[in-house]
Design a protein around this motif. Structure first.
Motif, PDB file in Angstrom:
ATOM      1  N   LEU A   1      15.178  16.770  50.335  1.00  0.00           N
ATOM      2  CA  LEU A   1      13.837  16.553  50.880  1.00  0.00           C
ATOM      3  C   LEU A   1      13.810  15.448  51.937  1.00  0.00           C
ATOM      4  CD1 LEU A   1      10.851  17.419  50.628  1.00  0.00           C
ATOM      5  CD2 LEU A   1      10.551  15.563  49.001  1.00  0.00           C
ATOM      6  N   THR A   2      14.651  14.438  51.760  1.00  0.00           N
ATOM      7  CA  THR A   2      14.677  13.337  52.731  1.00  0.00           C
ATOM      8  C   THR A   2      14.970  13.848  54.134  1.00  0.00           C
ATOM      9  OG1 THR A   2      15.457  11.823  51.023  1.00  0.00           O
ATOM     10  CG2 THR A   2      15.714  11.109  53.293  1.00  0.00           C
ATOM     11  N   ASP A   3      15.909  14.781  54.263  1.00  0.00           N
ATOM     12  CA  ASP A   3      16.236  15.337  55.577  1.00  0.00           C
ATOM     13  C   ASP A   3      15.050  16.078  56.162  1.00  0.00           C
ATOM     14  OD1 ASP A   3      18.822  14.368  55.370  1.00  0.00           O
ATOM     15  OD2 ASP A   3      19.593  16.208  54.451  1.00  0.00           O
ATOM     16  N   ILE A   4      14.327  16.808  55.318  1.00  0.00           N
ATOM     17  CA  ILE A   4      13.149  17.532  55.797  1.00  0.00           C
ATOM     18  C   ILE A   4      12.105  16.560  56.340  1.00  0.00           C
ATOM     19  CG2 ILE A   4      11.195  18.961  55.051  1.00  0.00           C
ATOM     20  CD1 ILE A   4      13.091  20.285  53.047  1.00  0.00           C
ATOM     21  N   VAL A   5      11.897  15.463  55.631  1.00  0.00           N
ATOM     22  CA  VAL A   5      10.916  14.460  56.067  1.00  0.00           C
ATOM     23  C   VAL A   5      11.370  13.793  57.359  1.00  0.00           C
ATOM     24  CG1 VAL A   5       9.825  12.269  55.475  1.00  0.00           C
ATOM     25  CG2 VAL A   5      10.061  14.054  53.729  1.00  0.00           C
ATOM     26  N   GLN A   6      12.625  13.373  57.409  1.00  0.00           N
ATOM     27  CA  GLN A   6      13.125  12.644  58.568  1.00  0.00           C
ATOM     28  C   GLN A   6      13.204  13.502  59.826  1.00  0.00           C
ATOM     29  OE1 GLN A   6      13.772   9.189  58.701  1.00  0.00           O
ATOM     30  NE2 GLN A   6      12.560   9.510  56.859  1.00  0.00           N
ATOM     31  N   GLU A   7      13.380  14.812  59.654  1.00  0.00           N
ATOM     32  CA  GLU A   7      13.435  15.703  60.809  1.00  0.00           C
ATOM     33  C   GLU A   7      12.041  16.155  61.261  1.00  0.00           C
ATOM     34  OE1 GLU A   7      15.993  18.878  59.665  1.00  0.00           O
ATOM     35  OE2 GLU A   7      17.752  17.581  59.440  1.00  0.00           O
ATOM     36  N   GLY A   8      11.012  15.655  60.591  1.00  0.00           N
ATOM     37  CA  GLY A   8       9.645  15.974  60.982  1.00  0.00           C
ATOM     38  C   GLY A   8       9.212  17.390  60.656  1.00  0.00           C
ATOM     39  N   LEU A   9       9.843  18.006  59.645  1.00  0.00           N
ATOM     40  CA  LEU A   9       9.526  19.384  59.280  1.00  0.00           C
ATOM     41  C   LEU A   9       8.452  19.488  58.209  1.00  0.00           C
ATOM     42  CD1 LEU A   9      13.174  20.810  59.118  1.00  0.00           C
ATOM     43  CD2 LEU A   9      11.554  20.934  61.031  1.00  0.00           C
ATOM     44  N   MET A  10       8.155  18.384  57.545  1.00  0.00           N
ATOM     45  CA  MET A  10       7.214  18.426  56.430  1.00  0.00           C
ATOM     46  C   MET A  10       5.824  18.886  56.865  1.00  0.00           C
ATOM     47  SD  MET A  10       6.591  18.201  53.275  1.00  0.00           S
ATOM     48  CE  MET A  10       8.122  17.512  52.663  1.00  0.00           C
ATOM     49  N   GLU A  11       5.424  18.506  58.071  1.00  0.00           N
ATOM     50  CA  GLU A  11       4.096  18.888  58.550  1.00  0.00           C
ATOM     51  C   GLU A  11       3.952  20.413  58.613  1.00  0.00           C
ATOM     52  OE1 GLU A  11       4.434  14.745  59.092  1.00  0.00           O
ATOM     53  OE2 GLU A  11       5.822  16.371  59.579  1.00  0.00           O
ATOM     54  N   ALA A  12       5.034  21.098  59.017  1.00  0.00           N
ATOM     55  CA  ALA A  12       4.987  22.565  59.057  1.00  0.00           C
ATOM     56  C   ALA A  12       4.877  23.138  57.648  1.00  0.00           C
ATOM     57  CB  ALA A  12       6.237  23.103  59.749  1.00  0.00           C
ATOM     58  N   TYR A  13       5.544  22.514  56.702  1.00  0.00           N
ATOM     59  CA  TYR A  13       5.470  22.960  55.312  1.00  0.00           C
ATOM     60  C   TYR A  13       4.043  22.831  54.785  1.00  0.00           C
ATOM     61  CZ  TYR A  13      10.586  23.119  54.770  1.00  0.00           C
ATOM     62  OH  TYR A  13      11.908  23.433  54.882  1.00  0.00           O
ATOM     63  N   LEU A  14       3.374  21.764  55.197  1.00  0.00           N
ATOM     64  CA  LEU A  14       2.016  21.518  54.706  1.00  0.00           C
ATOM     65  C   LEU A  14       1.014  22.530  55.250  1.00  0.00           C
ATOM     66  CD1 LEU A  14       1.986  17.621  55.064  1.00  0.00           C
ATOM     67  CD2 LEU A  14       1.917  18.912  52.921  1.00  0.00           C
ATOM     68  N   LEU A  15       1.311  23.140  56.393  1.00  0.00           N
ATOM     69  CA  LEU A  15       0.391  24.083  57.007  1.00  0.00           C
ATOM     70  C   LEU A  15       0.494  25.486  56.411  1.00  0.00           C
ATOM     71  CD1 LEU A  15       0.774  23.051  60.759  1.00  0.00           C
ATOM     72  CD2 LEU A  15      -1.166  22.598  59.248  1.00  0.00           C
ATOM     73  N   ARG A  16       1.586  25.781  55.753  1.00  0.00           N
ATOM     74  CA  ARG A  16       1.788  27.127  55.203  1.00  0.00           C
ATOM     75  C   ARG A  16       1.062  27.274  53.873  1.00  0.00           C
ATOM     76  NH1 ARG A  16       8.064  26.283  56.260  1.00  0.00           N
ATOM     77  NH2 ARG A  16       8.124  26.650  58.518  1.00  0.00           N
ATOM     78  N   PRO A  17       0.672  28.508  53.534  1.00  0.00           N
ATOM     79  CA  PRO A  17      -0.088  28.723  52.292  1.00  0.00           C
ATOM     80  C   PRO A  17       0.760  28.601  51.025  1.00  0.00           C
ATOM     81  CG  PRO A  17       0.315  30.811  53.419  1.00  0.00           C
ATOM     82  CD  PRO A  17       0.741  29.731  54.358  1.00  0.00           C
ATOM     83  N   MET A  18       2.064  28.745  51.145  1.00  0.00           N
ATOM     84  CA  MET A  18       2.929  28.642  49.966  1.00  0.00           C
ATOM     85  C   MET A  18       3.067  27.183  49.545  1.00  0.00           C
ATOM     86  SD  MET A  18       6.908  29.921  49.482  1.00  0.00           S
ATOM     87  CE  MET A  18       6.463  31.656  49.653  1.00  0.00           C
ATOM     88  N   PRO A  19       3.088  26.891  48.219  1.00  0.00           N
ATOM     89  CA  PRO A  19       3.269  25.506  47.765  1.00  0.00           C
ATOM     90  C   PRO A  19       4.506  24.865  48.376  1.00  0.00           C
ATOM     91  CG  PRO A  19       2.669  26.917  45.928  1.00  0.00           C
ATOM     92  CD  PRO A  19       2.886  27.825  47.095  1.00  0.00           C
ATOM     93  N   VAL A  20       4.395  23.604  48.748  1.00  0.00           N
ATOM     94  CA  VAL A  20       5.485  22.905  49.441  1.00  0.00           C
ATOM     95  C   VAL A  20       6.745  22.850  48.579  1.00  0.00           C
ATOM     96  CG1 VAL A  20       6.206  20.704  50.450  1.00  0.00           C
ATOM     97  CG2 VAL A  20       3.877  21.540  50.820  1.00  0.00           C
ATOM     98  N   TYR A  21       6.580  22.580  47.308  1.00  0.00           N
ATOM     99  CA  TYR A  21       7.743  22.485  46.419  1.00  0.00           C
ATOM    100  C   TYR A  21       8.542  23.780  46.431  1.00  0.00           C
ATOM    101  CZ  TYR A  21      10.441  20.978  42.316  1.00  0.00           C
ATOM    102  OH  TYR A  21      11.450  20.612  41.461  1.00  0.00           O
ATOM    103  N   ARG A  22       7.827  24.901  46.424  1.00  0.00           N
ATOM    104  CA  ARG A  22       8.497  26.200  46.453  1.00  0.00           C
ATOM    105  C   ARG A  22       9.168  26.442  47.808  1.00  0.00           C
ATOM    106  NH1 ARG A  22       4.574  30.771  44.983  1.00  0.00           N
ATOM    107  NH2 ARG A  22       4.188  29.264  43.318  1.00  0.00           N
ATOM    108  N   GLN A  23       8.513  26.006  48.880  1.00  0.00           N
ATOM    109  CA  GLN A  23       9.117  26.162  50.193  1.00  0.00           C
ATOM    110  C   GLN A  23      10.432  25.402  50.294  1.00  0.00           C
ATOM    111  OE1 GLN A  23       6.576  25.912  53.778  1.00  0.00           O
ATOM    112  NE2 GLN A  23       4.848  25.632  52.352  1.00  0.00           N
ATOM    113  N   VAL A  24      10.447  24.200  49.724  1.00  0.00           N
ATOM    114  CA  VAL A  24      11.673  23.400  49.754  1.00  0.00           C
ATOM    115  C   VAL A  24      12.801  24.138  49.040  1.00  0.00           C
ATOM    116  CG1 VAL A  24      12.754  21.249  48.973  1.00  0.00           C
ATOM    117  CG2 VAL A  24      10.439  21.211  49.917  1.00  0.00           C
ATOM    118  N   GLN A  25      12.482  24.790  47.927  1.00  0.00           N
ATOM    119  CA  GLN A  25      13.493  25.526  47.177  1.00  0.00           C
ATOM    120  C   GLN A  25      13.958  26.786  47.900  1.00  0.00           C
ATOM    121  OE1 GLN A  25      14.827  24.041  44.823  1.00  0.00           O
ATOM    122  NE2 GLN A  25      13.278  22.518  44.310  1.00  0.00           N
ATOM    123  N   LEU A  26      13.230  27.197  48.928  1.00  0.00           N
ATOM    124  CA  LEU A  26      13.587  28.401  49.678  1.00  0.00           C
ATOM    125  C   LEU A  26      14.198  28.089  51.034  1.00  0.00           C
ATOM    126  CD1 LEU A  26      10.411  30.567  48.910  1.00  0.00           C
ATOM    127  CD2 LEU A  26      12.705  30.884  47.975  1.00  0.00           C
TER     128      LEU A  26
END
Length: 272
Positions: free
Chosen positions: A91-116
Motif C-alpha cells: 500500500l505504501t507504494d500506491i500512496v507514494q505514487e499518487g494512485l490512491m486518489e484514483a482508488y477512492l474515485l472507483r465504486p469498488m471498496p479500496v481494500y478490495r482494489q488493493v488486493q486486485l
C-alpha cells in the motif's frame, strides 16, 4: 448489502483477477519461474529446520514431528495469506505514487482494489510446499486424527491466515499517513519469518510474550499446533486461549479492518 449484491461484487473481483492471471500466462516461462522461486524460498526453510532437527531430538520439549507440523501449518497459513491478502503490504507504494486518489474515485471498496492490483505468482510455490509439508507432518505425527481435530486443524489454518492479514492490515493503516510504515512491515515480516516456525517457548519469556500479545505471531501456528499435539504445558497463556486461536484470528482481522477504514477516512493525500 444483500446476499445477491455481495455475490455480484465478488464475481466482478474474480473476473478481474482471472484476467490478470491470463495476462501473466502470456509469459509462461516467467510465470513458472516466479512460482519456482516461491517454492525454492520456502524449501530453504524446510532444509534449515530438517538440518536443525536432525542434530537434536526435538526443540523446547516438542518432538521432531510436532515441530515439523508447526513449520507446515505456519507455511500453509502464510501462503494462503499471500495469495488472498498479501498485496496490502504494498500500500505504501500506491500512496507514494499518487494512485490512491484514483482508488477512492472507483465504486469498488479500496481494500478490495488493493488486493486486485496483481496476482502473487510466488504464492503458488509457497502453497505447494506448505501443503506438501503439512500433509507429510500430519502423516508422521502420533496424533489420532478424529473429525473434531481435523475441523480444528482447518480452522487453525484459516485463523492463522486472518492473524497475519490482521497484522499487516493494521500496519498498512499507518502506511496511509506515514511512508516509513513500509519499513515496519518489512521488519515485522522478517521477525515472523525468522521465529514463526519454531516453538516460542525456546525464547526468553519477555520475547515470547511480545510475540503473543504485541505481534500475535503465536496465534498463527504455535498455539494451534500445541493444542493439536498436546504440548500445552508452559505456553504462557491459558489453554482455552490457545484453543480459541482461530476465533481470535477472525476477531483480530475484523478489528484491523475497522482501523483500516478509519485510517482511510482520514487520508489527506500523499503530501499529508
Amino acid at each position: 448489502m444483500s446476499v445477491r449484491a455481495f455475490l455480484d461484487a465478488w464475481r466482478v473481483a474474480l473476473r478481474i483477477m482471472g484476467r490478470i492471471v491470463r495476462s501473466y500466462m502470456e509469459f509462461r516461462v516467467e510465470f513458472a519461474l516466479t512460482v519456482a522461486i516461491g517454492a525454492i524460498w520456502q524449501m530453504s526453510v524446510i532444509v534449515f529446520a530438517t538440518v536443525l532437527l536432525g542434530r537434536f531430538s526435538g526443540m523446547g520439549g516438542w518432538s521432531t514431528d510436532a515441530v515439523l507440523l508447526l513449520v507446515g501449518l505456519r507455511m500453509l497459513a502464510h501462503a494462503l495469506y499471500v495469495l488472498f491478502f498479501g498485496r496490502i503490504s504494498g500500500l505504501t507504494d500506491i500512496v507514494q505514487e499518487g494512485l490512491m486518489e484514483a482508488y477512492l474515485l472507483r465504486p469498488m471498496p479500496v481494500y478490495r482494489q488493493v488486493q486486485l492490483t496483481y496476482f502473487p505468482n510466488n504464492a503458488i510455490g509457497d502453497l505447494i510446499v506448505g501443503i506438501s509439508l503439512s500433509f507429510a507432518a500430519i502423516s508422521r505425527t502420533q496424533v489420532h486424527w478424529t473429525a473434531p481435530r481435523i475441523a480444528f486443524l482447518v480452522a487453525a489454518v484459516t485463523g492463522g491466515v486472518f492473524v497475519e492479514a490482521a497484522i499487516f492490515t493494521a500496519l498498512s493503516s499507518a502506511a496511509l499517513h506515514y511512508p516509513a510504515a513500509s519499513y515496519w512491515s518489512s521488519w515485522v515480516e522478517e521477525l515472523m519469518g525468522t521465529f514463526g516456525s519454531y516453538p516460542l517457548k525456546i525464547l526468553p519469556g519477555i520475547v515470547s510474550g511480545l510475540f503473543t500479545f504485541l505481534v500475535p505471531l503465536a496465534f498463527v501456528a504455535y498455539l494451534p499446533t500445541a493444542v493439536l499435539t498436546g504440548n500445552t504445558h508452559g505456553l504462557g497463556v491459558p489453554v482455552a486461549l490457545a484453543v480459541a486461536s482461530p476465533l481470535i484470528g477472525v476477531l483480530a482481522f475484523l478489528l484491523s479492518r475497522r482501523l483500516w477504514n478509519w485510517s482511510l477516512s482520514h487520508y489527506t493525500g500523499v503530501n499529508g
